[in-house]
Design a protein around this motif. Structure first.
Motif, PDB file in Angstrom:
ATOM      1  N   TRP A 187      69.843  -5.734   0.288  1.00 27.64           N
ATOM      2  CA  TRP A 187      71.186  -6.267   0.515  1.00 27.64           C
ATOM      3  C   TRP A 187      72.190  -5.150   0.809  1.00 27.64           C
ATOM      4  N   GLU A 188      72.035  -4.026   0.129  1.00 25.12           N
ATOM      5  CA  GLU A 188      72.925  -2.892   0.395  1.00 25.12           C
ATOM      6  C   GLU A 188      72.721  -2.376   1.817  1.00 25.12           C
ATOM      7  N   ALA A 189      71.473  -2.362   2.286  1.00 23.96           N
ATOM      8  CA  ALA A 189      71.205  -1.938   3.661  1.00 23.96           C
ATOM      9  C   ALA A 189      71.894  -2.864   4.660  1.00 23.96           C
ATOM     10  N   TYR A 190      71.920  -4.152   4.375  1.00 25.73           N
ATOM     11  CA  TYR A 190      72.627  -5.088   5.249  1.00 25.73           C
ATOM     12  C   TYR A 190      74.136  -4.810   5.231  1.00 25.73           C
TER      13      TYR A 190
ATOM     14  N   ASP B 150      66.411  -0.157   7.267  1.00 27.14           N
ATOM     15  CA  ASP B 150      66.204  -0.259   5.824  1.00 27.14           C
ATOM     16  C   ASP B 150      66.057  -1.712   5.382  1.00 27.14           C
ATOM     17  N   ILE B 151      66.711  -2.630   6.095  1.00 23.68           N
ATOM     18  CA  ILE B 151      66.525  -4.044   5.776  1.00 23.68           C
ATOM     19  C   ILE B 151      65.064  -4.436   5.960  1.00 23.68           C
ATOM     20  N   ALA B 152      64.509  -4.094   7.119  1.00 23.98           N
ATOM     21  CA  ALA B 152      63.103  -4.409   7.374  1.00 23.98           C
ATOM     22  C   ALA B 152      62.187  -3.688   6.396  1.00 23.98           C
ATOM     23  N   LEU B 153      62.534  -2.439   6.051  1.00 24.42           N
ATOM     24  CA  LEU B 153      61.724  -1.693   5.091  1.00 24.42           C
ATOM     25  C   LEU B 153      61.724  -2.386   3.733  1.00 24.42           C
TER      26      LEU B 153
END
Length: 275
Positions: free
Chosen positions: A233-236, A243-246
């Motif tokens: 969520w922080e990556a979003y 990072d979201i996909a990761l």
């Protein structure tokens, strides 16, 4: 005295091993090919930024996600997110199994207990984990305890329902046979009901583990400060698409590993099921 037969050659042993494991190797090969095909389609859709009902303009490519992964594995903070999520899963799921399995066995054996607990469980069971977040924050003094509580709830009901279902399917002929042989209630429970319910118990544990991860990620995204759900969520929020996909891939791998551990434990406890 006849001469001893020479030991089989390496090629002969390899051929025997292949014939014994041919089915498993074929399934593994198909699985690897499907993953490679998925990566290829993902790469093409993101490279050409395809827009066809679904927009792939901002979706990161597999190479971008891999670059993010190589960076994250050297970041202690990312590893801490994973460790904390695994710890929450371990605590919440273990508590759910410790409470859900015995309670399901008792409810299946004693009608009065079933009549008292089952209506309450059926009312609470459909409530999604995300709806429990405000109540959990009010009930528990810290975010950590509230997240573990939500994880517990997510895995508790599948374990309870499957254990109860396994008890209802026990063959009554086996119970009467044990009673005719003079077995007492404790022995019948231990030697008849529990072994007959084990397949359904492990089904409930496997399903409960999957729901536990779903519940954990929802709780971490809303009220957490650490964990793989918070990381995603922080990556979003920071517009870090790779990072979201990761984070999503990490959640999938952790969930798969947890389910495989439960299935492996089930094969050890029930060796007759793998024959």
């Amino acid at each position: 005295m006849p001469a001893a037969a020479p030991p089989p050659s390496f090629g002969t042993l390899a051929l025997r091993w292949y014939r014994l494991n041919r089915g498993g190797l074929g399934a593994m090969a198909i699985g690897i090919l499907s993953l490679l095909a998925f990566l290829l389609v993902w790469h093409l859709l993101t490279t050409y930024r395809v827009v066809f009902f679904v927009r792939f303009t901002n979706v990161p490519s597999p190479l971008a996600v891999y670059a993010s992964f190589t960076k994250a594995i050297h970041d202690p903070k990312f590893l801490m997110h994973i460790v904390l999520s695994c710890r929450r899963i371990l605590i919440g799921f273990s508590l759910a199994a410790i409470v859900g399995v015995p309670l399901g066995l008792i409810m299946g054996r004693f009608k009065l207990v079933h009549e008292i607990i089952f209506p309450v469980a059926e009312v609470l069971r459909p409530i999604p984990a995300i709806a429990w977040v405000p109540m959990a924050i009010m009930l528990w003094p810290t975010n950590e305890q509230s997240i573990v509580f939500i994880t517990f709830l997510g895995s508790f009901f599948p374990i309870l329902v499957n254990t109860l279902h396994g008890m209802t399917l026990v063959d009554p002929v086996l119970v009467r046979a044990a009673q005719c042989l003079g077995a007492r209630e404790r022995s019948i429970f231990r030697e008849v009901y529990f072994p007959a319910s084990l397949p359904h118990i492990f089904t409930g544990l496997t399903v409960g583990m999957g729901v536990a991860w779903v519940s954990l990620i929802a709780a971490e995204m809303i009220s957490g400060q650490y964990g793989i759900g918070y990381f995603t969520w922080e990556a979003y929020s920071l517009v870090q698409y790779a990072d979201i996909a990761l984070g999503m891939i990490a959640i999938g791998v952790l969930g798969l590993g947890s389910s495989l551990l439960i299935r492996g434990a089930g094969q050890l406890v029930m060796p007759w099921r793998s024959r």
